[in-house]
Motif scaffolding. Structure first.
Motif, mmCIF file in Angstrom:
data_model
loop_
_atom_site.group_PDB
_atom_site.id
_atom_site.type_symbol
_atom_site.label_atom_id
_atom_site.label_comp_id
_atom_site.label_asym_id
_atom_site.label_seq_id
_atom_site.Cartn_x
_atom_site.Cartn_y
_atom_site.Cartn_z
ATOM 1 N N ALA B 80 -10.404 14.267 -13.168
ATOM 2 C CA ALA B 80 -9.161 13.651 -13.645
ATOM 3 C C ALA B 80 -8.077 13.702 -12.574
ATOM 4 N N ILE B 81 -8.062 14.812 -11.808
ATOM 5 C CA ILE B 81 -7.060 14.923 -10.741
ATOM 6 C C ILE B 81 -7.323 13.873 -9.666
ATOM 7 N N THR B 82 -8.563 13.798 -9.207
ATOM 8 C CA THR B 82 -8.869 12.812 -8.160
ATOM 9 C C THR B 82 -8.709 11.398 -8.715
ATOM 10 N N GLY B 83 -9.072 11.209 -9.998
ATOM 11 C CA GLY B 83 -8.895 9.888 -10.616
ATOM 12 C C GLY B 83 -7.435 9.488 -10.626
ATOM 13 N N THR B 84 -6.568 10.446 -11.001
ATOM 14 C CA THR B 84 -5.125 10.163 -11.003
ATOM 15 C C THR B 84 -4.652 9.777 -9.608
ATOM 16 N N LEU B 85 -5.123 10.531 -8.595
ATOM 17 C CA LEU B 85 -4.711 10.228 -7.220
ATOM 18 C C LEU B 85 -5.153 8.830 -6.806
ATOM 19 N N TRP B 86 -6.399 8.486 -7.130
ATOM 20 C CA TRP B 86 -6.911 7.162 -6.789
ATOM 21 C C TRP B 86 -6.081 6.071 -7.453
ATOM 22 N N VAL B 87 -5.856 6.250 -8.749
ATOM 23 C CA VAL B 87 -5.154 5.204 -9.501
ATOM 24 C C VAL B 87 -3.721 5.048 -8.980
ATOM 25 N N ILE B 88 -3.059 6.187 -8.739
ATOM 26 C CA ILE B 88 -1.647 6.102 -8.345
ATOM 27 C C ILE B 88 -1.525 5.546 -6.928
ATOM 28 N N THR B 89 -2.537 5.816 -6.085
ATOM 29 C CA THR B 89 -2.510 5.241 -4.748
ATOM 30 C C THR B 89 -2.558 3.724 -4.818
ATOM 31 N N PHE B 90 -3.458 3.212 -5.669
ATOM 32 C CA PHE B 90 -3.541 1.757 -5.781
ATOM 33 C C PHE B 90 -2.309 1.173 -6.462
ATOM 34 N N THR B 91 -1.766 1.916 -7.422
ATOM 35 C CA THR B 91 -0.515 1.465 -8.053
ATOM 36 C C THR B 91 0.565 1.301 -6.992
ATOM 37 N N ALA B 92 0.712 2.325 -6.148
ATOM 38 C CA ALA B 92 1.740 2.274 -5.099
ATOM 39 C C ALA B 92 1.453 1.143 -4.125
ATOM 40 N N LEU B 93 0.175 0.995 -3.774
ATOM 41 C CA LEU B 93 -0.222 -0.036 -2.819
ATOM 42 C C LEU B 93 0.172 -1.435 -3.302
ATOM 43 N N PHE B 94 0.028 -1.675 -4.603
ATOM 44 C CA PHE B 94 0.376 -2.994 -5.134
ATOM 45 C C PHE B 94 1.859 -3.101 -5.442
ATOM 46 N N ALA B 95 2.400 -2.059 -6.072
ATOM 47 C CA ALA B 95 3.758 -2.175 -6.625
ATOM 48 C C ALA B 95 4.835 -2.091 -5.545
ATOM 49 N N VAL B 153 -10.914 1.649 -11.162
ATOM 50 C CA VAL B 153 -9.684 2.171 -10.578
ATOM 51 C C VAL B 153 -8.724 1.026 -10.241
ATOM 52 N N ILE B 154 -9.274 -0.051 -9.718
ATOM 53 C CA ILE B 154 -8.390 -1.128 -9.249
ATOM 54 C C ILE B 154 -7.706 -1.820 -10.426
ATOM 55 N N THR B 155 -8.419 -1.977 -11.537
ATOM 56 C CA THR B 155 -7.798 -2.550 -12.729
ATOM 57 C C THR B 155 -6.642 -1.672 -13.188
ATOM 58 N N ALA B 156 -6.900 -0.374 -13.238
ATOM 59 C CA ALA B 156 -5.852 0.558 -13.665
ATOM 60 C C ALA B 156 -4.675 0.509 -12.703
ATOM 61 N N GLY B 157 -4.956 0.470 -11.394
ATOM 62 C CA GLY B 157 -3.895 0.432 -10.395
ATOM 63 C C GLY B 157 -3.037 -0.806 -10.547
ATOM 64 N N LEU B 158 -3.697 -1.963 -10.712
ATOM 65 C CA LEU B 158 -2.953 -3.219 -10.862
ATOM 66 C C LEU B 158 -2.095 -3.199 -12.121
ATOM 67 N N THR B 159 -2.672 -2.706 -13.222
ATOM 68 C CA THR B 159 -1.928 -2.709 -14.487
ATOM 69 C C THR B 159 -0.726 -1.776 -14.414
ATOM 70 N N LEU B 160 -0.944 -0.583 -13.895
ATOM 71 C CA LEU B 160 0.188 0.341 -13.771
ATOM 72 C C LEU B 160 1.221 -0.189 -12.777
ATOM 73 N N ALA B 161 0.753 -0.942 -11.773
ATOM 74 C CA ALA B 161 1.690 -1.537 -10.821
ATOM 75 C C ALA B 161 2.617 -2.508 -11.553
ATOM 76 N N LEU B 162 2.031 -3.337 -12.420
ATOM 77 C CA LEU B 162 2.859 -4.260 -13.209
ATOM 78 C C LEU B 162 3.856 -3.482 -14.055
ATOM 79 N N LEU B 163 3.360 -2.368 -14.613
ATOM 80 C CA LEU B 163 4.201 -1.557 -15.502
ATOM 81 C C LEU B 163 5.433 -1.009 -14.783
ATOM 82 N N VAL B 164 5.244 -0.529 -13.559
ATOM 83 C CA VAL B 164 6.376 0.107 -12.862
ATOM 84 C C VAL B 164 7.162 -0.866 -11.986
#
Lengths: 295, 299
Positions: B80-95, B153-164
């Motif tokens: 879960a920790i590494t998953g969070t890091l992966w997702v948030i990295t992609f969120t930042a990368l897009f957002a 991961v990429i779906t989650a990253g993109l969606t959270l990017a839209l969110l923030v």
């Protein structure tokens, strides 16, 4: 007719002590200069500046001479800063601002559609009321203009040359990497002038450059202006009539007309050699202003 | 009215004691303080509760081990920790790029009086108020299904990017607006283009404010569970994500899953993981505050 000027007010008498008229000894030295401008840099014909529907400056016709210091004086809201800012198209940055009439720089209309305001501003520099140094080092402040303009120069030499011309080099030569914010207000304003001449403009516009400075710093800037006038054409807006008398060759007096709706419009009242404006103005409104009766 | 005009040095003795603070004034002060205290007290109660409850499991096994259904006393939250890091990295990368550049357009380029700009402005503020579950539905429909990115991961990253994104745009605009106008004018008056002025003067001067807003936005994304539940974050996963198209889980999802379990060990594990998540979030906020304090008022 201006509402500010009250024709019923007592006219000036020959007794200087009673009129409270300013000390004009500053303008009495030096050679007499002719009424007409010979070497014209700016030629204004019926220039009007608008903000949206509001006409801030109406109908200015004047010529500004090369290597001269021209001062714009007048009460607040008379449009002198607005007019100054239209000389290098800084008014373009205000939504709704536009200029009518002809404002020619060496014969070229600077508001012609094919003119690039960036190019205008490179040739016609500006110094603002508040010293607006960039949040960077002293060196970077001077080097910024040449860099963005892609000038191929030895930057270290240019920085030294500009700071020397701005009478700042001796004070900062050991601190070039320090933040410009560490300088005093007067030093900052001289840095802004150094930054301005670094892009090698022909004209320097100064919008109340000493308004936020103490008298000593002001004196330094004034000396600097006179020095720079040998190579540059300077137009300065000032609220300080003594300053206009001290530094300028020509003075333009502006005032604000109030129209039927109570809206103030700036207009040029009188323009001529500074000595004549301060000693023998033609217009009674100029007389009232320089004798301290209003403004 | 002559009495009020008598000079103070007349006859009456001077009494500077006043009437004392009226009771109403004191009461009001206490009511204000209590209202403030409610929020703070509950935060501390929550922190204390989860810390005490999760204490036995706040050991390195929490971040060293993988989740386990059969042996909760050995289970950890590493995936879960590494998953969070992966997702948030992609969120930042897009957002971040999109948010920053969008804000630059709004603040530096767009005509502030135009109808279009005002329309966009209002809608960005509206977007910031849209519930996160709605973004989850959107992400599911567009990224997971229509673009066939699946539950990755990429779906989650993109969606959270839209969110923030709206939060990043709003905070970046505020940071840009805080840069004094005369810096821009100084640059433009030297013959710099609008782009040079923005890139070399305005944006560098706004970086501290932009960083603060960004960190707060990302910490919101880290704490999100609702949209990820819809997007199919996996509830039980015993390996770390291997890339953008890997399956994943995140800390909030892991906590959610463990709290659903009936066994007490899982409850303790969940509490310990909550502490971990809170520490990460508080640390991010602390960094944001630090940046803000370091760089306040340079002009």
């Amino acid at each position: 007719m201006s509402e500010i000027h009250d024709p019923a007010a007592p006219q000036s008498t020959s007794d200087l002590a009673n009129t409270g008229r300013m000390d004009v000894s500053a303008v009495l030295e030096g050679a007499e200069i002719p009424e007409t401008v010979s070497n014209i840099v700016f030629d204004l014909a019926n220039v009007r500046v608008f903000y949206g529907d509001f006409e801030a400056v109406r109908d200015v016709t004047m010529q500004i001479g090369r290597n001269e210091i021209t001062a714009f004086i007048g009460p607040s809201g008379c449009g002198k800063s607005t007019l100054l800012r239209s000389f290098n198209r800084m008014n373009d940055l205000i939504p709704g601002a536009r200029v009518e009439g002809l404002l020619a720089y060496h014969g070229f209309d600077i508001y012609a559609p094919e003119v690039d305001p960036i190019e205008v501003r490179r040739r016609i520099g500006m110094v603002f009321q508040k010293p607006n140094v960039f949040p960077k080092s002293i060196y970077e402040n001077v080097a910024y203009g040449p860099k963005v303009n892609g000038m191929k120069v030895n930057m270290d030499d240019l920085v030294e040359e500009c700071l020397t011309r701005a009478a700042l080099w001796d004070e900062v030569k050991d601190d070039l990497k320090k933040s410009a914010y560490a300088l005093s207000g007067g030093q900052q304003q001289r840095l802004v002038i150094a930054r301005c001449i670094a892009v090698k403009p022909e004209v320097i516009l100064m919008d109340e450059p000493c308004a936020s400075l103490d008298p000593i710093a002001t004196a330094k800037i004034e000396d600097l202006m006179k020095e720079l006038a040998k190579d540059y054409t300077i137009v300065i807006v000032t609220h300080n009539m003594q300053q206009a008398a001290r530094v300028s060759e020509r003075t333009a007096f502006f005032t604000a007309d109030v129209d039927a709706n109570g809206v103030r419009h700036g207009r040029l009242v009188e323009y001529g050699p500074t000595r004549r404006i301060f000693t023998a103005p033609n217009d009674p409104r100029t007389e009232d202003y320089i004798s301290g009766r209003f403004g | 009215m002559t009495a009020t005009l008598v000079s103070p040095d007349a006859t009456a003795p001077i009494d500077l004691g006043g009437k004392g603070q009226p009771l109403a004034d004191k009461t009001f002060r206490w009511i204000l303080f209590l209202c403030l205290a409610v929020g703070i007290v509950f935060l501390f109660v929550l922190l204390a509760y989860v810390t005490i409850k999760g204490w036995p499991r706040l050991t390195p096994t929490l971040w060293e081990n993988m989740p386990s259904i059969r042996r909760p006393e050995q289970a950890g939250a590493q995936s879960a920790i590494t998953g969070t890091l992966w997702v948030i990295t992609f969120t930042a990368l897009f957002a971040l790029p999109v948010g920053f550049l969008g804000a630059v357009y709004m603040e530096e380029y767009a005509n502030p009086t135009s109808r279009f700009t005002r329309f966009v402005e209002i809608n960005i503020q509206n977007l910031a108020a849209v519930p996160s579950i709605v973004y989850g539905i959107l992400g599911l429909a567009i990224f997971a299904r229509a673009l066939a990115l699946g539950q990755t991961v990429i779906t989650a990253g993109l969606t959270l990017a839209l969110l923030v994104l709206p939060v990043i745009i709003v905070s970046t605009r505020e940071a840009l607006r805080a840069v004094p106008q005369n810096i821009r004018h100084g640059s433009l008056a030297l013959g710099a283009t609008l782009w040079q002025t923005t890139w070399r003067q305005t944006m560098p001067a706004a970086i501290p404010g932009m960083a603060t807003g960004t960190i707060l936005a990302l910490s919101r994304a880290i704490g999100e569970a609702a949209p990820l539940l819809l997007l199919g974050a996996v509830s039980f996963i015993s390996f770390n994500p291997t890339g953008p198209f890997s399956a994943y889980t995140t800390l909030p999802i892991q906590i959610f899953n463990w709290t659903k379990e009936s066994r007490e060990e899982f409850q303790i594990l969940a509490s310990a993981t909550i502490v971990l998540l809170l520490v990460i979030l508080l640390a991010m906020n602390a960094v944001a505050i630090l940046i803000r304090n370091r760089t306040q008022k340079r002009w």
